[in-house]
Design a protein around this motif. Structure first.
Motif, PDB file in Angstrom:
ATOM      1  N   LYS A 186      -4.386   3.795  22.148  1.00 52.52           N
ATOM      2  CA  LYS A 186      -3.033   4.231  22.462  1.00 52.52           C
ATOM      3  C   LYS A 186      -2.615   3.822  23.869  1.00 52.52           C
ATOM      4  O   LYS A 186      -1.436   3.810  24.194  1.00 52.52           O
ATOM      5  CB  LYS A 186      -2.925   5.740  22.306  1.00 52.52           C
ATOM      6  CG  LYS A 186      -3.117   6.241  20.870  1.00 52.52           C
ATOM      7  CD  LYS A 186      -3.024   7.755  20.800  1.00 52.52           C
ATOM      8  CE  LYS A 186      -3.246   8.253  19.375  1.00 52.52           C
ATOM      9  NZ  LYS A 186      -3.218   9.737  19.299  1.00 52.52           N
ATOM     10  N   HIS A 187      -3.608   3.513  24.704  1.00 56.02           N
ATOM     11  CA  HIS A 187      -3.327   3.130  26.085  1.00 56.02           C
ATOM     12  C   HIS A 187      -3.054   1.635  26.228  1.00 56.02           C
ATOM     13  O   HIS A 187      -2.959   1.136  27.358  1.00 56.02           O
ATOM     14  CB  HIS A 187      -4.488   3.533  26.991  1.00 56.02           C
ATOM     15  CG  HIS A 187      -4.660   5.022  27.095  1.00 56.02           C
ATOM     16  ND1 HIS A 187      -5.833   5.604  27.545  1.00 56.02           N
ATOM     17  CD2 HIS A 187      -3.822   6.045  26.794  1.00 56.02           C
ATOM     18  CE1 HIS A 187      -5.694   6.920  27.521  1.00 56.02           C
ATOM     19  NE2 HIS A 187      -4.484   7.205  27.062  1.00 56.02           N
TER      20      HIS A 187
ATOM     21  N   ARG B 178     -10.705   2.666  26.127  1.00 56.32           N
ATOM     22  CA  ARG B 178     -11.400   3.406  25.084  1.00 56.32           C
ATOM     23  C   ARG B 178     -10.432   3.919  24.029  1.00 56.32           C
ATOM     24  O   ARG B 178     -10.761   3.978  22.847  1.00 56.32           O
ATOM     25  CB  ARG B 178     -12.163   4.577  25.712  1.00 56.32           C
ATOM     26  CG  ARG B 178     -13.328   4.139  26.593  1.00 56.32           C
ATOM     27  CD  ARG B 178     -14.078   5.344  27.136  1.00 56.32           C
ATOM     28  NE  ARG B 178     -15.211   4.925  27.963  1.00 56.32           N
ATOM     29  CZ  ARG B 178     -16.032   5.779  28.569  1.00 56.32           C
ATOM     30  NH1 ARG B 178     -15.828   7.091  28.456  1.00 56.32           N
ATOM     31  NH2 ARG B 178     -17.039   5.332  29.293  1.00 56.32           N
ATOM     32  N   ASP B 179      -9.236   4.305  24.462  1.00 58.34           N
ATOM     33  CA  ASP B 179      -8.219   4.804  23.541  1.00 58.34           C
ATOM     34  C   ASP B 179      -7.193   3.706  23.294  1.00 58.34           C
ATOM     35  O   ASP B 179      -6.468   3.297  24.211  1.00 58.34           O
ATOM     36  CB  ASP B 179      -7.523   6.034  24.127  1.00 58.34           C
ATOM     37  CG  ASP B 179      -6.578   6.700  23.146  1.00 58.34           C
ATOM     38  OD1 ASP B 179      -6.286   6.098  22.095  1.00 58.34           O
ATOM     39  OD2 ASP B 179      -6.121   7.828  23.444  1.00 58.34           O
TER      40      ASP B 179
END
Length: 571
Positions: free
Chosen positions: A62-63, A59-60
């Protein structure tokens, strides 16, 4: 296959023939291969590993680009610590081509970041593939008969049949794109009571008499009756007037149905006439085959098929005590005819009022000796046409029936096909005329088509300025979040097509097209220059973004094409 919530499984890559460097499918295979190597290095039993694994988009962002839970999934079965297993898998995976790094989160989740160049290469692959990007081999080797619409030639295609005209045609396209050999078939009943009532209605109209009981009304009956009289002025004085009106009238009505479907973009490979089953003795042949299987019995002078043996709620009559065949007998003969033509899978699309047919049809299939799953029955739900939130009032030509032409007249062919294919077939659709004729982003088909037209507009502007895409580009330059996000969506298309075919859900193509259009608009609105300013030199970044734009155009056009919807170059 593609699961829910953006999960991509490696099975499609195994079955398919995808030729793209790092897609969700190929990445899932890399994860599984890294896990096998980790099990070997740690001295663990690799038999506990799943046959197929999955990656999903976090979902993010950044991950990372993708995530996997394979370490958590298999550590307990292997009797080892999931974090330690994840570390070994991560080391193996990070060393594979196209993977930039692998981070471990929590007790053992793998967060995977792709190498920018590997991710960016997908744009070039898409442009090279062009109209065949999305094709896959997930259904290769299957010979499928897909029957849909099959409206009796007693009136026009109504709204329920129109839904199947859009969904069935899209499903045929999706399955063909996935490697299956598909025959789209229309079965029309010209031998039953409804046809007799239709002929009686035409005859009554020609005589100036009221519509008979159980007959058909609407102005079209009078129009067809007059056309019959134009072809046969002596029809009313003939030996059997009703038969004349039946033979000519059914032909006229069916010609109109075929023309309407053709104008809607729905085409069939075979039009099968029920009357042929009777004329060729195929009902007797089906009865004999079922008798050989040991499933026929007689009761009170009638002949029955023992469908309760296969889970039906009651046994079904094939022949009445007076010797007449039942409708179910024709169903049996038609099924056997399809199987004898070499189809290994039969997909039958029926209307909302046909739920009761499922049990008897599945039982009949097994009575012929076929395995469960040989016959698939899809049920479509109701469609409502609304204006200002209220049901649309119909013209008098067809009485109070909403027809294919009514929907097309209200919102156009493209919007009609799109909205009817956009929703799961087991859900009811309310078609808001105001929404689906609106030129705005809240109209889904406009939103997708507009995105395609914008990519075409950029290509025209590039040509006008002398900016050329050239033979190659530096894929590593496509490293901005909006670019990598768009690339991820583009890479998913073959998997989405394979899943739509496997699950018989072409609405997944429409939802994907909207997701892709949204990713494109985010990229375009991010302030990233696709083309240089008029007085600016063309840089490698501009070239790379032009490749990305062209790749988006290809996939939007391919997705719309699978739905039978046009991809306009200007709007």
């Amino acid at each position: 296959m593609t699961g829910h919530n953006g999960v991509y499984h490696s099975r499609a890559a195994k079955r398919g023939v995808y030729d793209y460097r790092v897609t969700p499918e190929t990445l899932a295979e890399k994860v599984l291969s890294a896990a096998r190597a980790a099990f070997e290095a740690l001295g663990l039993d690799a038999a506990v590993l799943p046959a197929h694994t999955a990656v999903e988009r976090p979902r993010d962002p950044k991950h990372g680009d993708y995530a996997s839970n394979i370490a958590l999934q298999s550590a307990k079965k292997a009797g080892t610590n999931p974090r330690a297993l994840a570390e070994q898998i991560a080391r193996n995976l990070a060393a594979t081509d196209g993977v930039a790094k692998v981070d471990i989160a929590g007790p053992g989740f793998l967060n995977i970041t792709l190498d920018a160049a590997a991710a960016g290469e997908i744009a070039g692959k898409i442009v090279a593939a062009g109209p065949v990007y999305g094709d896959n081999g997930s259904m290769a080797g299957h010979h499928i008969n897909l029957e849909f619409v099959s409206a009796n030639p007693t009136g026009p295609v109504h709204v329920g049949g129109t839904r199947w005209a859009a969904v069935g045609d899209a499903l045929a396209r999706v399955m063909r794109s996935s490697g299956a050999k598909v025959t789209a078939e229309y079965y029309f009943n010209d031998a039953g009571v409804q046809i007799s009532n239709f002929a009686a209605s035409l005859l009554a109209s020609a005589k100036g008499e009221p519509t008979p009981e159980n007959g058909y009304g609407g102005e079209y009956i009078g129009e067809i009756a007059q056309q019959v009289l134009q072809q046969r002025p002596d029809a009313l004085e003939s030996e059997d007037p009703k038969e004349v009106f039946r033979e000519i009238g059914v032909g006229l009505m069916f010609d109109e149905i075929k023309a309407d479907l053709g104008n809607f973009g729905t085409h069939f490979d075979v039009y099968f006439n029920e009357k042929d089953l009777h004329d060729k003795g195929e009902l007797d042949a089906a009865l004999a085959r079922l008798d050989q299987q040991g499933h026929i019995f007689e009761s009170e002078g009638a002949v029955f098929l023992r469908t309760t043996t296969f889970g039906d709620d009651k046994d079904r009559a094939l022949k009445k005590s007076n010797g007449e065949w039942t409708y179910f007998a024709a169903d049996c003969a038609y099924y056997l005819d399809k199987r004898d033509r070499g189809f290994d899978k039969l997909v039958l699309m029926l209307g909302a009022d046909h739920h009761g047919y499922i049990g008897r049809m599945q039982a009949m299939s097994q009575a012929f000796g076929d395995k469960p799953g040989t016959l698939e029955i899809l049920i479509g739900q109701m469609v409502n046409l609304l204006k200002d939130g209220q049901p649309v009032r119909m013209a008098k030509r067809y009485g109070n029936v909403i027809t294919l032409n009514d929907i097309v007249e209200a919102i156009g062919v493209d919007a009609a096909r799109y909205v009817l294919a956009r929703y799961s077939s087991d859900s009811t659709i309310d078609i808001d005329i105001d929404l689906w004729t609106k030129h705005g982003n809240d109209n889904p088909v406009y939103y997708v088509q507009y995105a395609h037209s914008r990519t075409c507009g950029i290509a025209r502007n590039a040509a006008d300025r002398g900016v050329e895409r050239g033979d190659g580009y530096d894929a590593a330059l496509l490293n901005q979040p909006q670019e990598t996000g768009l690339l991820k969506v583009l890479a998913e298309f073959p998997s989405v097509v394979a899943t739509a075919a496997e699950l018989r859900e072409p609405h997944r193509i429409a939802r994907y097209a909207e997701e892709l259009a949204a990713a494109w608009h985010r990229f375009q609105n991010a302030g990233l220059r696709i083309l240089p300013y008029p007085d600016e030199e063309t840089t490698p970044v501009h070239v790379a973004r032009l490749w990305l734009t062209d790749a988006t155009r290809v996939v939007l056009a391919n997705a719309l094409g699978l739905l039978g919807v046009s991809a306009p170059e200007r709007m």
